[in-house]
Design an enzyme around this catalytic site. Sequence first.
Site, PDB file in Angstrom:
ATOM      1  N   HIS A 179       0.814  -1.219   0.000  1.00 37.22           N
ATOM      2  CA  HIS A 179       0.000   0.000   0.000  1.00 37.22           C
ATOM      3  C   HIS A 179       0.843   1.263   0.000  1.00 37.22           C
ATOM      4  O   HIS A 179       0.432   2.297  -0.524  1.00 37.22           O
ATOM      5  CB  HIS A 179      -0.964  -0.040   1.179  1.00 37.22           C
ATOM      6  CG  HIS A 179      -2.011  -1.091   1.036  1.00 37.22           C
ATOM      7  ND1 HIS A 179      -2.553  -1.785   2.094  1.00 37.22           N
ATOM      8  CD2 HIS A 179      -2.610  -1.603  -0.089  1.00 37.22           C
ATOM      9  CE1 HIS A 179      -3.432  -2.659   1.643  1.00 37.22           C
ATOM     10  NE2 HIS A 179      -3.484  -2.568   0.328  1.00 37.22           N
ATOM     11  N   HIS A 223      -7.947  -9.078  -7.027  1.00 39.93           N
ATOM     12  CA  HIS A 223      -8.240  -9.906  -5.859  1.00 39.93           C
ATOM     13  C   HIS A 223      -8.510  -8.960  -4.684  1.00 39.93           C
ATOM     14  O   HIS A 223      -7.663  -8.754  -3.827  1.00 39.93           O
ATOM     15  CB  HIS A 223      -7.077 -10.851  -5.553  1.00 39.93           C
ATOM     16  CG  HIS A 223      -6.803 -11.845  -6.644  1.00 39.93           C
ATOM     17  ND1 HIS A 223      -6.173 -11.496  -7.824  1.00 39.93           N
ATOM     18  CD2 HIS A 223      -7.106 -13.163  -6.749  1.00 39.93           C
ATOM     19  CE1 HIS A 223      -6.079 -12.570  -8.607  1.00 39.93           C
ATOM     20  NE2 HIS A 223      -6.637 -13.588  -7.978  1.00 39.93           N
ATOM     21  N   SER A 251      -6.856  -2.402  -0.345  1.00 38.27           N
ATOM     22  CA  SER A 251      -6.561  -1.684  -1.589  1.00 38.27           C
ATOM     23  C   SER A 251      -7.797  -1.025  -2.203  1.00 38.27           C
ATOM     24  O   SER A 251      -7.709   0.115  -2.682  1.00 38.27           O
ATOM     25  CB  SER A 251      -5.912  -2.632  -2.604  1.00 38.27           C
ATOM     26  OG  SER A 251      -4.770  -3.250  -2.053  1.00 38.27           O
ATOM     27  N   GLU A 274     -13.545 -10.372  -6.809  1.00 40.15           N
ATOM     28  CA  GLU A 274     -13.290 -11.249  -5.662  1.00 40.15           C
ATOM     29  C   GLU A 274     -14.141 -12.499  -5.824  1.00 40.15           C
ATOM     30  O   GLU A 274     -15.295 -12.430  -6.267  1.00 40.15           O
ATOM     31  CB  GLU A 274     -13.618 -10.543  -4.346  1.00 40.15           C
ATOM     32  CG  GLU A 274     -13.435 -11.385  -3.104  1.00 40.15           C
ATOM     33  CD  GLU A 274     -12.029 -11.962  -2.971  1.00 40.15           C
ATOM     34  OE1 GLU A 274     -11.912 -13.187  -2.738  1.00 40.15           O
ATOM     35  OE2 GLU A 274     -11.057 -11.188  -3.115  1.00 40.15           O
ATOM     36  N   GLY A 294     -10.488 -12.609 -11.126  1.00 34.26           N
ATOM     37  CA  GLY A 294      -9.858 -11.367 -11.562  1.00 34.26           C
ATOM     38  C   GLY A 294      -8.864 -11.553 -12.687  1.00 34.26           C
ATOM     39  O   GLY A 294      -8.695 -10.653 -13.528  1.00 34.26           O
ATOM     40  N   ASP A 333      -2.967  -9.276  -6.821  1.00 34.48           N
ATOM     41  CA  ASP A 333      -2.599  -9.582  -5.440  1.00 34.48           C
ATOM     42  C   ASP A 333      -3.309 -10.847  -4.955  1.00 34.48           C
ATOM     43  O   ASP A 333      -4.084 -10.797  -3.998  1.00 34.48           O
ATOM     44  CB  ASP A 333      -2.981  -8.362  -4.571  1.00 34.48           C
ATOM     45  CG  ASP A 333      -2.731  -8.585  -3.093  1.00 34.48           C
ATOM     46  OD1 ASP A 333      -1.903  -9.443  -2.764  1.00 34.48           O
ATOM     47  OD2 ASP A 333      -3.398  -7.909  -2.278  1.00 34.48           O
TER      48      ASP A 333
END
Length: 315
Positions: free
Chosen positions: A19, A42, A118, A142, A171, A196
């Site tokens: 981040h 994700h 995120s 997701e 994703g 991610d």
Amino acid sequence: MFSYRHAFHAGNHADVLKHLALIASLRHLMRKDGPLTLVDTHAGAGIYRLDSNAAQTSGEALEGIARLQALHEQNQAPALSGQAPAATEDVAEALADYLAVVASFNRAPGAWRVYPGSPLIMHALMTEPARAAVHDRLKLFELHPTDIQALDAHVAQLGAGRQVAVARQDGFEALKALLPPPAAAGGSRRALVLIDPSYEIKSDYAKAAAAVQDALRRFATGVYMVWYPVIARPEAHGLPRRLKTMAQQAGRGWLNATLHIGAAPDGGGLTASGLFVVNPPHPLKAALEQALPQVLRVLAEGRGAGRAWAVEASA
């Protein structure tokens, strides 16, 4: 599959690295008026309670963002008091910005109780007063049945309308339909994609690499950020090498940042992770080189061997 829940890991050292770089990258990209298509392949639940049973069980946030809260308070104290700052090391700009974003989700005094994932970090930046009129778009994906319900609920509370889209979809596959992104009024196209996955299954490493390779074919100038764990698994060590080769073959710039906070006293847990960025914003390398030594100093306190940080980038 679906055994991984980020609620146990939110605010840990890996989130700090990811981040910190995400916010620094977006700050640079958002200096231009052209809208951005932002994608989180994700997305998880979007935001997490640090006082939940999951977070308290793992204790990872206590060893991560909770330790860094003191740096934020130190950085804020002189401004609030009107006094000259004490003779201490200045907090790096990118680190101070990251901590300020997390603090903005924690208005109550005391220990931070919430950690934004995120999706909510990206939404917060794209809706700041100086940016809101640009109308960036955020696409969130997701698959976890519990997390997608939580993500839907959290996004609904934002009242973002069509600016944020949530889908229960793979994703990796969903990304293909989003690239190249829609052109702005002036014809420019811009996108940042965060990849991610949990890597709970080994095939995620190959899927992450394949997603970047396909994305570069579809939209070579996008910013692609891939988080990965640094663990004793061939696929984990091979992923940044594969991504570097892809970037070089495509003639694109790249950056690879790693953070290892040192061995835990009990010898367990994830201790290191990396973030590989294709087409990194040019200030990102310097920003991380200033911030990561400060992050490491705080997070490695009381831990064992192995502590290190590194930022490698193309010329």
